[in-house]
Design a protein around this motif. Structure first.
Motif, PDB file in Angstrom:
ATOM      1  N   ALA A 140     -82.016  35.393 -48.010  1.00 26.08           N
ATOM      2  CA  ALA A 140     -82.216  35.531 -49.461  1.00 26.08           C
ATOM      3  C   ALA A 140     -81.608  36.856 -49.887  1.00 26.08           C
ATOM      4  O   ALA A 140     -81.889  37.898 -49.283  1.00 26.08           O
ATOM      5  CB  ALA A 140     -83.702  35.491 -49.807  1.00 26.08           C
ATOM      6  N   GLU A 141     -80.754  36.824 -50.903  1.00 26.18           N
ATOM      7  CA  GLU A 141     -80.052  38.019 -51.348  1.00 26.18           C
ATOM      8  C   GLU A 141     -80.305  38.269 -52.828  1.00 26.18           C
ATOM      9  O   GLU A 141     -79.888  37.477 -53.680  1.00 26.18           O
ATOM     10  CB  GLU A 141     -78.553  37.868 -51.090  1.00 26.18           C
ATOM     11  N   ASN A 142     -81.018  39.367 -53.101  1.00 24.07           N
ATOM     12  CA  ASN A 142     -81.246  39.826 -54.478  1.00 24.07           C
ATOM     13  C   ASN A 142     -81.737  38.698 -55.385  1.00 24.07           C
ATOM     14  O   ASN A 142     -81.241  38.499 -56.493  1.00 24.07           O
ATOM     15  CB  ASN A 142     -79.964  40.439 -55.058  1.00 24.07           C
ATOM     16  N   VAL A 143     -82.745  37.978 -54.899  1.00 25.27           N
ATOM     17  CA  VAL A 143     -83.233  36.804 -55.616  1.00 25.27           C
ATOM     18  C   VAL A 143     -84.158  37.203 -56.764  1.00 25.27           C
ATOM     19  O   VAL A 143     -85.104  37.973 -56.587  1.00 25.27           O
ATOM     20  CB  VAL A 143     -83.963  35.850 -54.645  1.00 25.27           C
ATOM     21  N   SER A 145     -81.077  34.440 -60.642  1.00 29.02           N
ATOM     22  CA  SER A 145     -79.910  35.116 -60.080  1.00 29.02           C
ATOM     23  C   SER A 145     -80.173  35.355 -58.604  1.00 29.02           C
ATOM     24  O   SER A 145     -81.305  35.274 -58.134  1.00 29.02           O
ATOM     25  CB  SER A 145     -79.631  36.433 -60.804  1.00 29.02           C
ATOM     26  N   GLY A 146     -79.112  35.661 -57.864  1.00 29.01           N
ATOM     27  CA  GLY A 146     -79.236  35.829 -56.426  1.00 29.01           C
ATOM     28  C   GLY A 146     -78.947  34.539 -55.685  1.00 29.01           C
ATOM     29  O   GLY A 146     -78.662  33.501 -56.295  1.00 29.01           O
ATOM     30  N   HIS A 147     -79.026  34.605 -54.358  1.00 30.02           N
ATOM     31  CA  HIS A 147     -78.627  33.470 -53.535  1.00 30.02           C
ATOM     32  C   HIS A 147     -79.596  33.286 -52.369  1.00 30.02           C
ATOM     33  O   HIS A 147     -80.091  34.254 -51.804  1.00 30.02           O
ATOM     34  CB  HIS A 147     -77.210  33.669 -52.978  1.00 30.02           C
ATOM     35  N   ILE A 148     -79.846  32.006 -52.012  1.00 27.90           N
ATOM     36  CA  ILE A 148     -80.632  31.669 -50.824  1.00 27.90           C
ATOM     37  C   ILE A 148     -79.844  30.634 -50.032  1.00 27.90           C
ATOM     38  O   ILE A 148     -79.351  29.643 -50.591  1.00 27.90           O
ATOM     39  CB  ILE A 148     -82.008  31.089 -51.197  1.00 27.90           C
ATOM     40  N   SER A 149     -79.711  30.879 -48.725  1.00 27.30           N
ATOM     41  CA  SER A 149     -79.015  29.924 -47.877  1.00 27.30           C
ATOM     42  C   SER A 149     -79.817  29.658 -46.610  1.00 27.30           C
ATOM     43  O   SER A 149     -80.587  30.509 -46.152  1.00 27.30           O
ATOM     44  CB  SER A 149     -77.621  30.454 -47.496  1.00 27.30           C
ATOM     45  N   ILE A 150     -79.665  28.454 -46.078  1.00 26.26           N
ATOM     46  CA  ILE A 150     -80.247  28.063 -44.799  1.00 26.26           C
ATOM     47  C   ILE A 150     -79.106  27.604 -43.900  1.00 26.26           C
ATOM     48  O   ILE A 150     -78.309  26.743 -44.302  1.00 26.26           O
ATOM     49  CB  ILE A 150     -81.297  26.951 -44.972  1.00 26.26           C
ATOM     50  N   HIS A 151     -78.985  28.222 -42.744  1.00 28.24           N
ATOM     51  CA  HIS A 151     -77.856  27.969 -41.846  1.00 28.24           C
ATOM     52  C   HIS A 151     -76.523  28.216 -42.559  1.00 28.24           C
ATOM     53  O   HIS A 151     -75.538  27.511 -42.314  1.00 28.24           O
ATOM     54  CB  HIS A 151     -77.894  26.542 -41.289  1.00 28.24           C
ATOM     55  N   GLY A 152     -76.510  29.182 -43.464  1.00 26.14           N
ATOM     56  CA  GLY A 152     -75.284  29.550 -44.166  1.00 26.14           C
ATOM     57  C   GLY A 152     -74.925  28.656 -45.333  1.00 26.14           C
ATOM     58  O   GLY A 152     -73.916  28.894 -46.015  1.00 26.14           O
ATOM     59  N   VAL A 153     -75.754  27.643 -45.607  1.00 23.31           N
ATOM     60  CA  VAL A 153     -75.464  26.693 -46.696  1.00 23.31           C
ATOM     61  C   VAL A 153     -76.405  26.982 -47.866  1.00 23.31           C
ATOM     62  O   VAL A 153     -77.630  27.002 -47.683  1.00 23.31           O
ATOM     63  CB  VAL A 153     -75.650  25.235 -46.225  1.00 23.31           C
ATOM     64  N   PRO A 154     -75.891  27.204 -49.079  1.00 24.09           N
ATOM     65  CA  PRO A 154     -76.762  27.447 -50.240  1.00 24.09           C
ATOM     66  C   PRO A 154     -77.718  26.279 -50.455  1.00 24.09           C
ATOM     67  O   PRO A 154     -77.315  25.114 -50.397  1.00 24.09           O
ATOM     68  CB  PRO A 154     -75.779  27.577 -51.410  1.00 24.09           C
ATOM     69  N   VAL A 155     -78.993  26.590 -50.681  1.00 20.75           N
ATOM     70  CA  VAL A 155     -79.997  25.529 -50.810  1.00 20.75           C
ATOM     71  C   VAL A 155     -79.878  24.790 -52.134  1.00 20.75           C
ATOM     72  O   VAL A 155     -80.495  23.726 -52.298  1.00 20.75           O
ATOM     73  CB  VAL A 155     -81.422  26.102 -50.657  1.00 20.75           C
ATOM     74  N   VAL A 174     -90.262  36.482 -59.425  1.00 17.07           N
ATOM     75  CA  VAL A 174     -89.680  37.071 -58.214  1.00 17.07           C
ATOM     76  C   VAL A 174     -88.624  38.064 -58.672  1.00 17.07           C
ATOM     77  O   VAL A 174     -87.753  37.738 -59.484  1.00 17.07           O
ATOM     78  CB  VAL A 174     -89.056  35.989 -57.302  1.00 17.07           C
ATOM     79  N   ASP A 175     -88.723  39.291 -58.152  1.00 19.37           N
ATOM     80  CA  ASP A 175     -87.936  40.394 -58.702  1.00 19.37           C
ATOM     81  C   ASP A 175     -87.085  41.055 -57.611  1.00 19.37           C
ATOM     82  O   ASP A 175     -87.554  41.912 -56.872  1.00 19.37           O
ATOM     83  CB  ASP A 175     -88.893  41.420 -59.333  1.00 19.37           C
ATOM     84  N   ASP A 176     -85.827  40.614 -57.496  1.00 20.26           N
ATOM     85  CA  ASP A 176     -84.829  41.241 -56.621  1.00 20.26           C
ATOM     86  C   ASP A 176     -85.293  41.286 -55.158  1.00 20.26           C
ATOM     87  O   ASP A 176     -85.307  42.335 -54.517  1.00 20.26           O
ATOM     88  CB  ASP A 176     -84.521  42.657 -57.119  1.00 20.26           C
ATOM     89  N   VAL A 177     -85.640  40.127 -54.615  1.00 23.82           N
ATOM     90  CA  VAL A 177     -86.119  40.031 -53.235  1.00 23.82           C
ATOM     91  C   VAL A 177     -84.958  39.681 -52.306  1.00 23.82           C
ATOM     92  O   VAL A 177     -84.226  38.722 -52.550  1.00 23.82           O
ATOM     93  CB  VAL A 177     -87.237  38.979 -53.105  1.00 23.82           C
TER      94      VAL A 177
END
Length: 332
Positions: free
Chosen positions: A17-20, A68-78, A30-33
């Motif tokens: 999770a990047e800057n979620v 805003s921000g990004h979450i991925s599992i095994h490198g794939v955006p959810v 959720v604030d910049d997690v």
């Protein structure tokens, strides 16, 4: 259950999770997690009600899209083009399991197998694995809350998921079932499964998770192993001395006689034949040496490290401290 990082054979990041950020109107849930969860670890997500745990959970599952921000599992955006394939590698047990009362237990799992497009031949084995083999033909309406929870756990394990999300997983389970549940998670973790869970029962988590993230007001307040958090917060240690006789003024005076002033000033609790000291970690050795020099009075010594609950409230106290200083005109 937790393992040392040096013993891990694979440090691959499974969830990133990047800057979620997630907003609901003007409210920031959720604030910049930012966090990383590794392959084959049990990762706890804790916080007070409204801290952002459930929102973060839903975003990692792909049920909510980050503002805003990004979450991925095994490198794939959810929430991207490959999200459907990612979801097939995920098992999920919600806090409140909703099942169909007119189906029996085995039919329920077979129904979920069709939804997940997997072979339902594993269903009887899963019923056995969660301790419901005897109740497969029983209508779900006759299941207790704990049995429903076990059935929900069975559906989460269907299809041999690579990532398991568990929201308050031991709700309604009896002590035997809780022990069985954690043993099962340990087996799954050792097979390389990544497990993310939430629980309000912090004492249950502290010896069974590899790392934990503490959320408060949507922000990530602390993250690491329980030992990392203990060192980071520098909370006092409790040292309990079992005394050879019941408390009396002369014995108390003799025991405290040689203590340095900084140790004598530490909080003490005297019981019938026991005394507890709360001391900073840096004073632990000095107090132990003093107590060991009193063999006629001290029969046994126990060291109690700060619990995960202590650290959680340490986060809460540090979070509230600025507000407290403002309310008291700058006096902490």
């Amino acid at each position: 259950m937790p393992r040392e990082s040096s013993k891990r054979s694979d440090m691959e990041v499974t969830i990133r999770a990047e800057n979620v950020v997630r907003r609901f109107g003007a409210f920031v849930a959720v604030d910049d997690v930012s966090l990383e969860i590794r392959r084959g670890e049990v990762f706890g997500l804790i916080g007070h009600n409204g801290a952002g745990k459930s929102t973060m959970f839903k975003m990692m599952l792909g049920l909510l899209k980050p503002t805003s921000g990004h979450i991925s599992i095994h490198g794939v955006p959810v929430d991207g083009a490959g999200a459907r394939e990612v979801r097939r590698s995920i098992g999920y047990l919600p806090e409140n399991v909703t099942l169909w009362d007119n189906l029996n237990g085995l039919e329920t799992l077979q129904f979920f197998a069709k939804l997940k497009r997997i072979d339902d031949s594993e269903c009887p084995g899963l019923m056995e694995r969660v301790g419901l083999g005897h109740a497969g033909s029983r209508p779900v309406r006759a299941y207790s809350k704990g049995m429903r929870q076990r059935l929900g756990f069975a559906q989460a394990l269907m299809g041999q998921p690579q990532v398991l999300f568990l929201d308050e997983p031991t709700t309604g389970l009896d002590p035997y079932a809780i022990h069985f549940f954690w043993d099962t998670l340990a087996e799954l973790r050792d097979q390389g499964l990544t497990i993310v869970l939430t629980s309000h029962i912090l004492a249950e988590l502290q010896n069974r998770i590899d790392r934990v993230a503490v959320l408060a007001n949507g922000k990530l307040q602390a993250m690491g192993s329980v030992q990392d958090l203990r060192a980071g917060f520098d909370l006092p240690i409790t040292i309990q001395a079992q005394l050879s006789e019941a408390d009396n003024p002369a014995m108390r005076q003799a025991l405290l006689a040689g203590l340095p002033p900084e140790l004598a000033a530490c909080p003490q609790e005297w019981l019938t034949n026991q005394v507890s000291f709360q001391v900073p970690r840096t004073h632990k050795s000095a107090l132990l040496q003093h107590l060991l020099r009193q063999p006629e009075q001290v029969q046994d010594i126990q060291i109690v490290e700060p619990s995960l609950e202590d650290m959680f409230f340490g986060v809460e106290d540090s979070r509230k401290a600025p507000a407290a200083r403002m309310q008291t005109g700058g006096q902490a």
